[in-house]
Design a protein around this motif. Structure first.
Motif, PDB file in Angstrom:
ATOM      1  N   LEU A 253       0.840  -1.192   0.000  1.00 37.85           N
ATOM      2  CA  LEU A 253       0.000   0.000   0.000  1.00 37.85           C
ATOM      3  C   LEU A 253       0.878   1.245   0.000  1.00 37.85           C
ATOM      4  O   LEU A 253       2.006   1.220   0.482  1.00 37.85           O
ATOM      5  CB  LEU A 253      -0.901   0.025   1.237  1.00 37.85           C
ATOM      6  N   ASN A 254       0.305   2.371  -0.487  1.00 42.10           N
ATOM      7  CA  ASN A 254       1.035   3.624  -0.378  1.00 42.10           C
ATOM      8  C   ASN A 254       0.699   4.274   0.968  1.00 42.10           C
ATOM      9  O   ASN A 254      -0.041   3.709   1.780  1.00 42.10           O
ATOM     10  CB  ASN A 254       0.754   4.550  -1.569  1.00 42.10           C
ATOM     11  N   ALA A 255       1.218   5.482   1.205  1.00 42.80           N
ATOM     12  CA  ALA A 255       1.012   6.165   2.487  1.00 42.80           C
ATOM     13  C   ALA A 255      -0.452   6.495   2.746  1.00 42.80           C
ATOM     14  O   ALA A 255      -0.850   6.705   3.890  1.00 42.80           O
ATOM     15  CB  ALA A 255       1.855   7.432   2.524  1.00 42.80           C
ATOM     16  N   HIS A 256      -1.270   6.509   1.702  1.00 43.01           N
ATOM     17  CA  HIS A 256      -2.691   6.814   1.847  1.00 43.01           C
ATOM     18  C   HIS A 256      -3.552   5.555   1.918  1.00 43.01           C
ATOM     19  O   HIS A 256      -4.780   5.631   1.932  1.00 43.01           O
ATOM     20  CB  HIS A 256      -3.170   7.690   0.685  1.00 43.01           C
ATOM     21  N   GLY A 257      -2.907   4.385   1.937  1.00 44.54           N
ATOM     22  CA  GLY A 257      -3.635   3.131   2.035  1.00 44.54           C
ATOM     23  C   GLY A 257      -4.165   2.606   0.713  1.00 44.54           C
ATOM     24  O   GLY A 257      -4.956   1.667   0.696  1.00 44.54           O
ATOM     25  N   ARG A 258      -3.732   3.189  -0.391  1.00 45.58           N
ATOM     26  CA  ARG A 258      -4.166   2.707  -1.713  1.00 45.58           C
ATOM     27  C   ARG A 258      -3.272   1.561  -2.173  1.00 45.58           C
ATOM     28  O   ARG A 258      -2.067   1.569  -1.954  1.00 45.58           O
ATOM     29  CB  ARG A 258      -4.118   3.843  -2.727  1.00 45.58           C
ATOM     30  N   ILE A 259      -3.880   0.592  -2.829  1.00 42.58           N
ATOM     31  CA  ILE A 259      -3.138  -0.571  -3.303  1.00 42.58           C
ATOM     32  C   ILE A 259      -2.168  -0.155  -4.409  1.00 42.58           C
ATOM     33  O   ILE A 259      -2.555   0.456  -5.394  1.00 42.58           O
ATOM     34  CB  ILE A 259      -4.093  -1.653  -3.824  1.00 42.58           C
ATOM     35  N   GLN A 260      -0.899  -0.513  -4.208  1.00 50.52           N
ATOM     36  CA  GLN A 260       0.130  -0.272  -5.216  1.00 50.52           C
ATOM     37  C   GLN A 260       0.459  -1.546  -5.984  1.00 50.52           C
ATOM     38  O   GLN A 260       0.836  -1.497  -7.139  1.00 50.52           O
ATOM     39  CB  GLN A 260       1.405   0.254  -4.553  1.00 50.52           C
ATOM     40  N   SER A 261       0.340  -2.684  -5.292  1.00 49.61           N
ATOM     41  CA  SER A 261       0.676  -3.958  -5.899  1.00 49.61           C
ATOM     42  C   SER A 261      -0.013  -5.062  -5.111  1.00 49.61           C
ATOM     43  O   SER A 261      -0.197  -4.940  -3.905  1.00 49.61           O
ATOM     44  CB  SER A 261       2.198  -4.151  -5.847  1.00 49.61           C
ATOM     45  N   TRP A 262      -0.380  -6.140  -5.806  1.00 46.44           N
ATOM     46  CA  TRP A 262      -0.947  -7.303  -5.118  1.00 46.44           C
ATOM     47  C   TRP A 262      -0.242  -8.554  -5.589  1.00 46.44           C
ATOM     48  O   TRP A 262       0.305  -8.594  -6.687  1.00 46.44           O
ATOM     49  CB  TRP A 262      -2.458  -7.373  -5.288  1.00 46.44           C
ATOM     50  N   PHE A 263      -0.235  -9.569  -4.735  1.00 44.84           N
ATOM     51  CA  PHE A 263       0.538 -10.780  -4.996  1.00 44.84           C
ATOM     52  C   PHE A 263       0.040 -11.896  -4.095  1.00 44.84           C
ATOM     53  O   PHE A 263      -0.745 -11.676  -3.182  1.00 44.84           O
ATOM     54  CB  PHE A 263       2.027 -10.532  -4.722  1.00 44.84           C
ATOM     55  N   TYR A 264       0.531 -13.083  -4.359  1.00 46.08           N
ATOM     56  CA  TYR A 264       0.362 -14.210  -3.446  1.00 46.08           C
ATOM     57  C   TYR A 264       1.771 -14.576  -3.019  1.00 46.08           C
ATOM     58  O   TYR A 264       2.639 -14.816  -3.857  1.00 46.08           O
ATOM     59  CB  TYR A 264      -0.328 -15.401  -4.126  1.00 46.08           C
ATOM     60  N   ILE A 265       2.022 -14.558  -1.722  1.00 45.15           N
ATOM     61  CA  ILE A 265       3.375 -14.781  -1.212  1.00 45.15           C
ATOM     62  C   ILE A 265       3.478 -16.158  -0.566  1.00 45.15           C
ATOM     63  O   ILE A 265       2.525 -16.642   0.042  1.00 45.15           O
ATOM     64  CB  ILE A 265       3.770 -13.680  -0.201  1.00 45.15           C
ATOM     65  N   TRP A 266       4.629 -16.777  -0.743  1.00 46.10           N
ATOM     66  CA  TRP A 266       4.945 -18.059  -0.121  1.00 46.10           C
ATOM     67  C   TRP A 266       6.214 -17.881   0.692  1.00 46.10           C
ATOM     68  O   TRP A 266       7.231 -17.415   0.172  1.00 46.10           O
ATOM     69  CB  TRP A 266       5.185 -19.135  -1.182  1.00 46.10           C
ATOM     70  N   LYS A 267       6.164 -18.246   1.980  1.00 47.55           N
ATOM     71  CA  LYS A 267       7.364 -18.195   2.819  1.00 47.55           C
ATOM     72  C   LYS A 267       8.061 -19.545   2.710  1.00 47.55           C
ATOM     73  O   LYS A 267       7.577 -20.552   3.196  1.00 47.55           O
ATOM     74  CB  LYS A 267       6.992 -17.905   4.265  1.00 47.55           C
ATOM     75  N   GLN A 268       9.214 -19.550   2.059  1.00 48.45           N
ATOM     76  CA  GLN A 268       9.936 -20.800   1.853  1.00 48.45           C
ATOM     77  C   GLN A 268      10.895 -21.082   2.998  1.00 48.45           C
ATOM     78  O   GLN A 268      11.085 -22.232   3.387  1.00 48.45           O
ATOM     79  CB  GLN A 268      10.656 -20.761   0.511  1.00 48.45           C
ATOM     80  N   GLU A 269      11.509 -20.054   3.517  1.00 46.46           N
ATOM     81  CA  GLU A 269      12.392 -20.121   4.685  1.00 46.46           C
ATOM     82  C   GLU A 269      12.308 -18.772   5.366  1.00 46.46           C
ATOM     83  O   GLU A 269      11.592 -17.881   4.897  1.00 46.46           O
ATOM     84  CB  GLU A 269      13.837 -20.407   4.261  1.00 46.46           C
ATOM     85  N   LYS A 270      13.074 -18.587   6.452  1.00 48.48           N
ATOM     86  CA  LYS A 270      12.979 -17.342   7.217  1.00 48.48           C
ATOM     87  C   LYS A 270      13.156 -16.096   6.345  1.00 48.48           C
ATOM     88  O   LYS A 270      12.394 -15.159   6.441  1.00 48.48           O
ATOM     89  CB  LYS A 270      13.997 -17.329   8.352  1.00 48.48           C
ATOM     90  N   ASN A 271      14.140 -16.056   5.519  1.00 47.91           N
ATOM     91  CA  ASN A 271      14.399 -14.892   4.664  1.00 47.91           C
ATOM     92  C   ASN A 271      14.396 -15.262   3.189  1.00 47.91           C
ATOM     93  O   ASN A 271      15.217 -14.767   2.415  1.00 47.91           O
ATOM     94  CB  ASN A 271      15.734 -14.246   5.050  1.00 47.91           C
ATOM     95  N   HIS A 272      13.466 -16.125   2.821  1.00 42.56           N
ATOM     96  CA  HIS A 272      13.334 -16.564   1.424  1.00 42.56           C
ATOM     97  C   HIS A 272      11.846 -16.649   1.100  1.00 42.56           C
ATOM     98  O   HIS A 272      11.136 -17.469   1.669  1.00 42.56           O
ATOM     99  CB  HIS A 272      14.008 -17.911   1.236  1.00 42.56           C
ATOM    100  N   PHE A 273      11.397 -15.782   0.196  1.00 45.23           N
ATOM    101  CA  PHE A 273       9.987 -15.680  -0.136  1.00 45.23           C
ATOM    102  C   PHE A 273       9.773 -15.805  -1.636  1.00 45.23           C
ATOM    103  O   PHE A 273      10.586 -15.339  -2.430  1.00 45.23           O
ATOM    104  CB  PHE A 273       9.418 -14.330   0.329  1.00 45.23           C
ATOM    105  N   GLY A 274       8.673 -16.436  -2.013  1.00 44.05           N
ATOM    106  CA  GLY A 274       8.268 -16.514  -3.405  1.00 44.05           C
ATOM    107  C   GLY A 274       6.989 -15.709  -3.600  1.00 44.05           C
ATOM    108  O   GLY A 274       6.143 -15.656  -2.706  1.00 44.05           O
ATOM    109  N   PHE A 275       6.863 -15.084  -4.761  1.00 48.26           N
ATOM    110  CA  PHE A 275       5.685 -14.275  -5.082  1.00 48.26           C
ATOM    111  C   PHE A 275       5.081 -14.751  -6.387  1.00 48.26           C
ATOM    112  O   PHE A 275       5.774 -14.821  -7.400  1.00 48.26           O
ATOM    113  CB  PHE A 275       6.071 -12.798  -5.262  1.00 48.26           C
ATOM    114  N   GLU A 276       3.801 -15.068  -6.374  1.00 44.79           N
ATOM    115  CA  GLU A 276       3.043 -15.328  -7.600  1.00 44.79           C
ATOM    116  C   GLU A 276       2.323 -14.037  -7.936  1.00 44.79           C
ATOM    117  O   GLU A 276       1.620 -13.478  -7.096  1.00 44.79           O
ATOM    118  CB  GLU A 276       1.998 -16.415  -7.381  1.00 44.79           C
ATOM    119  N   ILE A 277       2.483 -13.592  -9.168  1.00 46.50           N
ATOM    120  CA  ILE A 277       1.850 -12.341  -9.585  1.00 46.50           C
ATOM    121  C   ILE A 277       1.164 -12.569 -10.919  1.00 46.50           C
ATOM    122  O   ILE A 277       1.791 -13.025 -11.876  1.00 46.50           O
ATOM    123  CB  ILE A 277       2.893 -11.212  -9.715  1.00 46.50           C
ATOM    124  N   LEU A 278      -0.124 -12.251 -10.968  1.00 44.47           N
ATOM    125  CA  LEU A 278      -0.836 -12.239 -12.247  1.00 44.47           C
ATOM    126  C   LEU A 278      -0.504 -10.913 -12.899  1.00 44.47           C
ATOM    127  O   LEU A 278      -0.776  -9.852 -12.333  1.00 44.47           O
ATOM    128  CB  LEU A 278      -2.343 -12.382 -12.030  1.00 44.47           C
TER     129      LEU A 278
END
Length: 129
Positions: A49-74
């Motif tokens: 979100l931006n500072a006004h709470g508007r959506i800037q980006s959307w995704f589906y996130i997967w936590k693979q490990e503590k500091n390793h993330f995957g993102f599915e984006i249409l």
């Protein structure tokens, strides 16, 4: 008004991975998710979100490990959502230690008559344990 579903409006699916010592902190600060509470191998839809709470980006996130993330984006029409995701990460990335990399995404569809098919134990992008 009647809306009709148009699969072309979804665009291609993109897969990104974020790794690095500061990736969890970065996502905890900027996403709508409680990243520290997301279980390993767990996934959830999320937003930047931006500072006004508007959506800037959307995704589906997967936590693979503590500091390793995957993102599915249409990607959306003309890859609008992919571009928005990259721009948002770049806009808020200052000195944090993480890398964002795109990988080819090749989804596999499984059709079965079994009402409760077995679910393979695999990471979202297909790598086995």
């Amino acid at each position: 008004m009647i809306y009709q579903f148009n699969p072309k409006s979804l665009g291609p699916i993109h897969w990104f991975e974020m790794t690095g010592a500061d990736s969890s902190d970065f996502l905890q600060r900027l996403s709508t998710l409680h990243i520290t509470e997301l279980p390993t191998r767990g996934g959830s839809p999320g937003f930047f979100l931006n500072a006004h709470g508007r959506i800037q980006s959307w995704f589906y996130i997967w936590k693979q490990e503590k500091n390793h993330f995957g993102f599915e984006i249409l990607g959306g029409v003309d890859d609008f959502w992919k571009k928005a995701f990259i721009e948002t990460v770049e806009h808020y990335h200052f000195s944090e230690d993480f890398q964002l990399k795109e990988f080819p995404f090749h989804p596999v569809w499984l059709f079965t008559d079994d009402p409760q098919p077995p679910i393979p134990d695999a990471l979202p992008h297909g790598d086995q344990d």
